[in-house]
Design a protein around this motif. Structure first.
Motif, PDB file in Angstrom:
ATOM      1  N   ILE A  17      -1.035   2.396  -9.341  1.00  0.00           N
ATOM      2  CA  ILE A  17      -1.921   1.396  -8.760  1.00  0.00           C
ATOM      3  C   ILE A  17      -1.107   0.672  -7.696  1.00  0.00           C
ATOM      4  O   ILE A  17       0.003   0.202  -7.968  1.00  0.00           O
ATOM      5  CB  ILE A  17      -2.412   0.397  -9.819  1.00  0.00           C
ATOM      6  CG1 ILE A  17      -3.197   1.123 -10.913  1.00  0.00           C
ATOM      7  CG2 ILE A  17      -3.258  -0.695  -9.190  1.00  0.00           C
ATOM      8  CD1 ILE A  17      -3.546   0.223 -12.089  1.00  0.00           C
ATOM      9  N   ALA A  18      -1.636   0.576  -6.495  1.00  0.00           N
ATOM     10  CA  ALA A  18      -0.882  -0.016  -5.388  1.00  0.00           C
ATOM     11  C   ALA A  18      -1.416  -1.390  -5.035  1.00  0.00           C
ATOM     12  O   ALA A  18      -2.629  -1.641  -5.086  1.00  0.00           O
ATOM     13  CB  ALA A  18      -0.941   0.888  -4.165  1.00  0.00           C
ATOM     14  N   SER A  19      -0.502  -2.273  -4.694  1.00  0.00           N
ATOM     15  CA  SER A  19      -0.893  -3.584  -4.186  1.00  0.00           C
ATOM     16  C   SER A  19      -1.326  -3.444  -2.734  1.00  0.00           C
ATOM     17  O   SER A  19      -1.171  -2.381  -2.118  1.00  0.00           O
ATOM     18  CB  SER A  19       0.293  -4.552  -4.267  1.00  0.00           C
ATOM     19  OG  SER A  19       1.296  -4.180  -3.313  1.00  0.00           O
ATOM     20  N   GLU A  20      -1.851  -4.512  -2.188  1.00  0.00           N
ATOM     21  CA  GLU A  20      -2.087  -4.524  -0.750  1.00  0.00           C
ATOM     22  C   GLU A  20      -0.741  -4.541  -0.027  1.00  0.00           C
ATOM     23  O   GLU A  20       0.266  -5.022  -0.560  1.00  0.00           O
ATOM     24  CB  GLU A  20      -2.901  -5.755  -0.348  1.00  0.00           C
ATOM     25  CG  GLU A  20      -4.363  -5.707  -0.778  1.00  0.00           C
ATOM     26  CD  GLU A  20      -5.167  -6.860  -0.221  1.00  0.00           C
ATOM     27  OE1 GLU A  20      -6.391  -6.876  -0.414  1.00  0.00           O
ATOM     28  OE2 GLU A  20      -4.556  -7.748   0.408  1.00  0.00           O
ATOM     29  N   ASN A  21      -0.744  -4.020   1.175  1.00  0.00           N
ATOM     30  CA  ASN A  21       0.489  -4.062   1.963  1.00  0.00           C
ATOM     31  C   ASN A  21       0.810  -5.498   2.366  1.00  0.00           C
ATOM     32  O   ASN A  21      -0.089  -6.292   2.648  1.00  0.00           O
ATOM     33  CB  ASN A  21       0.352  -3.202   3.217  1.00  0.00           C
ATOM     34  CG  ASN A  21       0.295  -1.718   2.903  1.00  0.00           C
ATOM     35  OD1 ASN A  21       0.491  -1.303   1.754  1.00  0.00           O
ATOM     36  ND2 ASN A  21       0.015  -0.906   3.910  1.00  0.00           N
ATOM     37  N   TYR A  38       8.469  -5.022   8.669  1.00  0.00           N
ATOM     38  CA  TYR A  38       8.048  -3.788   8.003  1.00  0.00           C
ATOM     39  C   TYR A  38       6.991  -4.116   6.962  1.00  0.00           C
ATOM     40  O   TYR A  38       6.952  -5.218   6.406  1.00  0.00           O
ATOM     41  CB  TYR A  38       9.239  -3.102   7.324  1.00  0.00           C
ATOM     42  CG  TYR A  38      10.335  -2.690   8.276  1.00  0.00           C
ATOM     43  CD1 TYR A  38      11.425  -3.525   8.510  1.00  0.00           C
ATOM     44  CD2 TYR A  38      10.273  -1.475   8.945  1.00  0.00           C
ATOM     45  CE1 TYR A  38      12.433  -3.149   9.384  1.00  0.00           C
ATOM     46  CE2 TYR A  38      11.280  -1.093   9.826  1.00  0.00           C
ATOM     47  CZ  TYR A  38      12.349  -1.938  10.042  1.00  0.00           C
ATOM     48  OH  TYR A  38      13.343  -1.577  10.917  1.00  0.00           O
ATOM     49  N   GLN A  39       6.149  -3.116   6.671  1.00  0.00           N
ATOM     50  CA  GLN A  39       5.136  -3.281   5.636  1.00  0.00           C
ATOM     51  C   GLN A  39       5.641  -2.679   4.328  1.00  0.00           C
ATOM     52  O   GLN A  39       6.309  -1.640   4.314  1.00  0.00           O
ATOM     53  CB  GLN A  39       3.823  -2.614   6.056  1.00  0.00           C
ATOM     54  CG  GLN A  39       3.090  -3.369   7.158  1.00  0.00           C
ATOM     55  CD  GLN A  39       1.662  -2.897   7.312  1.00  0.00           C
ATOM     56  OE1 GLN A  39       1.366  -1.706   7.206  1.00  0.00           O
ATOM     57  NE2 GLN A  39       0.747  -3.832   7.562  1.00  0.00           N
ATOM     58  N   TRP A  40       5.281  -3.356   3.243  1.00  0.00           N
ATOM     59  CA  TRP A  40       5.735  -2.956   1.919  1.00  0.00           C
ATOM     60  C   TRP A  40       4.558  -2.953   0.956  1.00  0.00           C
ATOM     61  O   TRP A  40       3.540  -3.590   1.199  1.00  0.00           O
ATOM     62  CB  TRP A  40       6.811  -3.925   1.403  1.00  0.00           C
ATOM     63  CG  TRP A  40       7.953  -4.110   2.355  1.00  0.00           C
ATOM     64  CD1 TRP A  40       8.035  -5.005   3.377  1.00  0.00           C
ATOM     65  CD2 TRP A  40       9.163  -3.353   2.383  1.00  0.00           C
ATOM     66  NE1 TRP A  40       9.221  -4.871   4.044  1.00  0.00           N
ATOM     67  CE2 TRP A  40       9.941  -3.862   3.452  1.00  0.00           C
ATOM     68  CE3 TRP A  40       9.671  -2.308   1.619  1.00  0.00           C
ATOM     69  CZ2 TRP A  40      11.198  -3.355   3.765  1.00  0.00           C
ATOM     70  CZ3 TRP A  40      10.928  -1.811   1.922  1.00  0.00           C
ATOM     71  CH2 TRP A  40      11.674  -2.321   2.985  1.00  0.00           C
ATOM     72  N   ALA A  41       4.731  -2.252  -0.169  1.00  0.00           N
ATOM     73  CA  ALA A  41       3.694  -2.231  -1.203  1.00  0.00           C
ATOM     74  C   ALA A  41       4.360  -2.084  -2.564  1.00  0.00           C
ATOM     75  O   ALA A  41       5.445  -1.495  -2.683  1.00  0.00           O
ATOM     76  CB  ALA A  41       2.710  -1.091  -0.972  1.00  0.00           C
ATOM     77  N   ALA A  78       5.958   0.952   3.367  1.00  0.00           N
ATOM     78  CA  ALA A  78       4.606   1.420   3.683  1.00  0.00           C
ATOM     79  C   ALA A  78       4.353   1.561   5.177  1.00  0.00           C
ATOM     80  O   ALA A  78       3.222   1.816   5.594  1.00  0.00           O
ATOM     81  CB  ALA A  78       3.577   0.470   3.070  1.00  0.00           C
ATOM     82  N   SER A  79       5.382   1.391   5.990  1.00  0.00           N
ATOM     83  CA  SER A  79       5.208   1.548   7.438  1.00  0.00           C
ATOM     84  C   SER A  79       6.300   2.459   7.965  1.00  0.00           C
ATOM     85  O   SER A  79       7.248   2.811   7.251  1.00  0.00           O
ATOM     86  CB  SER A  79       5.264   0.181   8.137  1.00  0.00           C
ATOM     87  OG  SER A  79       6.531  -0.435   7.938  1.00  0.00           O
ATOM     88  N   GLU A  80       6.162   2.836   9.219  1.00  0.00           N
ATOM     89  CA  GLU A  80       7.170   3.705   9.820  1.00  0.00           C
ATOM     90  C   GLU A  80       8.499   2.960   9.937  1.00  0.00           C
ATOM     91  O   GLU A  80       8.549   1.784  10.297  1.00  0.00           O
ATOM     92  CB  GLU A  80       6.709   4.165  11.206  1.00  0.00           C
ATOM     93  CG  GLU A  80       5.453   5.033  11.187  1.00  0.00           C
ATOM     94  CD  GLU A  80       5.672   6.336  10.437  1.00  0.00           C
ATOM     95  OE1 GLU A  80       4.698   6.852   9.865  1.00  0.00           O
ATOM     96  OE2 GLU A  80       6.830   6.829  10.428  1.00  0.00           O
ATOM     97  N   GLY A  81       9.564   3.666   9.636  1.00  0.00           N
ATOM     98  CA  GLY A  81      10.896   3.069   9.730  1.00  0.00           C
ATOM     99  C   GLY A  81      11.933   4.051   9.236  1.00  0.00           C
ATOM    100  O   GLY A  81      11.643   4.910   8.396  1.00  0.00           O
ATOM    101  N   THR A  82      13.125   3.963   9.760  1.00  0.00           N
ATOM    102  CA  THR A  82      14.218   4.832   9.319  1.00  0.00           C
ATOM    103  C   THR A  82      15.434   3.977   8.991  1.00  0.00           C
ATOM    104  O   THR A  82      15.769   3.025   9.712  1.00  0.00           O
ATOM    105  CB  THR A  82      14.601   5.847  10.415  1.00  0.00           C
ATOM    106  OG1 THR A  82      14.942   5.144  11.620  1.00  0.00           O
ATOM    107  CG2 THR A  82      13.455   6.799  10.691  1.00  0.00           C
ATOM    108  N   ASP A  83      16.074   4.333   7.885  1.00  0.00           N
ATOM    109  CA  ASP A  83      17.292   3.634   7.447  1.00  0.00           C
ATOM    110  C   ASP A  83      17.095   2.123   7.393  1.00  0.00           C
ATOM    111  O   ASP A  83      17.897   1.346   7.916  1.00  0.00           O
ATOM    112  CB  ASP A  83      18.472   3.976   8.355  1.00  0.00           C
ATOM    113  CG  ASP A  83      18.849   5.447   8.286  1.00  0.00           C
ATOM    114  OD1 ASP A  83      19.323   5.981   9.300  1.00  0.00           O
ATOM    115  OD2 ASP A  83      18.678   6.054   7.212  1.00  0.00           O
TER     116      ASP A  83
END
Length: 404
Positions: A49-53, A59-62, A86-91
């Motif tokens: 079950i996921a929370s809202e972002n 950055y977006q998280w969940a 929950a969003s694009e990102g590297t390292d």
């Protein structure tokens, strides 16, 4: 004029430039309420079950809650909780904290914090979108269902994310140059002006006014004489074992923490080598030893060390031994061991033989140590003892004794 020039140059010096790199965390929190826990059970291992972002640090998280657990091997014995990018990102580097809220009001929350362990393991790195940090075995499910964490079929999870960001402050930080300490000059003025003096020293008829507290703070011998003596409060002390110029030089050090600038002191290096004990610097060394002035003694050792030579080393070694000058003694022993043949033909070596035979033995022990070091280190191939036949030193050079 020369001193004024030096001061002006010091005042005009340009302060060094500086910059600052700041690494810190941008923190944000999210509260996730899971209503209807019993209905979520049985949805399957690995399903969540996921929370809202929510956004932290750009950055977006969940939060992902797995009622049947994430690990098939646990057979639904644990619930799992993870934080996902929950969003694009590297390292993306971040710290995390997950808190299962105690709903009884007792504040006995279940906390899994990465912030407390940041010095041990550093921030966690999420490589790409969908990367997660959390616990497969967040809580045993059977215990959870009978605990105060579950109330009215509801769970509450608080999450804190700290995204690590680094930046360089391009602005030049202001700086203030602090001048060297001038406490010595202030105390020196106190000595020169005699303000508040409460003790007088009579040295061969010459009077020196001073301050008991200053002297006691610097010299353990004088402190004992002033405060440990059962006699009445002394107003004047007669000093018989020091010359006035030596006592004056000692007071100069006590108040200013420097060696006195005296023509006789500066001329000591050019004085007769065989009368080193009669030089002003040697007499100051004796005073430093008598009154327990360790720093003054070391200053004298450093000064005398510059005058070590074939002709002076034997008597300087005796001087160092007499006044507990350990650093000077070590330097003399090393020099004597490295130039043994020339030293043995000097008048100073005869002086040691007649007056300080124990120091002769110490020289030979030092020679033995040098021999062992040379043989083990593969350094000088020529033996120290081989010098005795040809008058050379350990470097193969002929050493000429200085004459006066």
């Amino acid at each position: 004029m020369r001193s004024e020039s030096v001061i002006n140059e010091r005042n005009l010096q340009i302060s060094p430039t500086s910059s600052r790199s700041v690494t810190e965390t941008v923190n944000g929190s999210h509260k996730f309420v899971i209503q209807g826990y019993s209905l979520a059970k049985g949805m399957g291992i690995g399903k969540h079950i996921a929370s809202e972002n929510f956004t932290v640090g750009g950055y977006q998280w969940a939060i992902y809650f797995y009622p049947d657990g994430k690990n098939p091997e646990d057979n639904s014995s644990y619930v799992s909780v993870f934080i996902a990018l929950a969003s694009e990102g590297t390292d993306v580097r971040a710290l995390f904290e997950l808190t299962l809220v105690d709903q009884s009001g007792k504040e006995k929350h279940k906390v899994h914090s990465h912030f407390d362990r940041s010095l041990e393991s550093g921030p966690y790195t999420l490589k790409y979108r969908g990367s997660m940090w959390g616990y497969k075995r967040f809580f045993r499910r059977a215990m959870l269902e009978t605990s105060d964490f579950l109330k009215d079929d509801c769970l509450k999870i608080n999450c804190t994310v700290g995204v690590v960001v680094s930046k360089v402050d391009p602005s030049r930080l202001p700086s203030i140059v602090v001048p060297e300490s001038d406490i010595g000059s202030h105390f020196g003025m106190l000595l020169d002006n005699k303000d508040g003096s409460d003790i007088v020293f009579d040295v061969s008829g010459e009077k020196f006014h001073a301050h008991k507290l200053v002297l006691a703070a610097r010299s353990p011998a004088l402190r004992a004489e002033f405060f440990d003596d059962l006699e009445e409060n002394k107003q004047e002390i007669v000093v018989t074992e020091l010359e006035p110029k030596v006592f004056k030089a000692m007071l100069h050090f006590i108040y200013r923490d420097t060696l006195v600038e005296d023509e006789e002191l500066l001329a000591s290096s050019s004085s007769c080598e065989f009368s080193v004990s009669d030089t002003l610097i040697a007499k100051i060394l004796a005073a430093a030893d008598k009154y327990g002035l360790t720093r003054l003694r070391l200053m004298c050792e450093s000064y005398l060390c510059k005058d070590i030579s074939i002709g002076s080393v034997a008597r300087m070694l005796a001087l160092a031994d007499r006044y507990q000058a350990a650093e000077l003694k070590a330097a003399c022993l090393k020099f004597a061991a490295e130039n043994l043949a020339a030293i043995m033909r000097s008048d100073g070596f005869e002086y040691l033989k007649e007056n300080c035979p124990a120091l002769q033995s110490e020289i030979l022990k030092t020679v033995a140590g040098c021999e062992e070091e040379c043989s083990s280190g593969g350094g000088k191939s020529r033996s120290v003892w081989a010098q005795l036949s040809d008058g050379g030193d350990t470097s193969g050079r002929r050493v000429r004794q200085r004459t006066t």
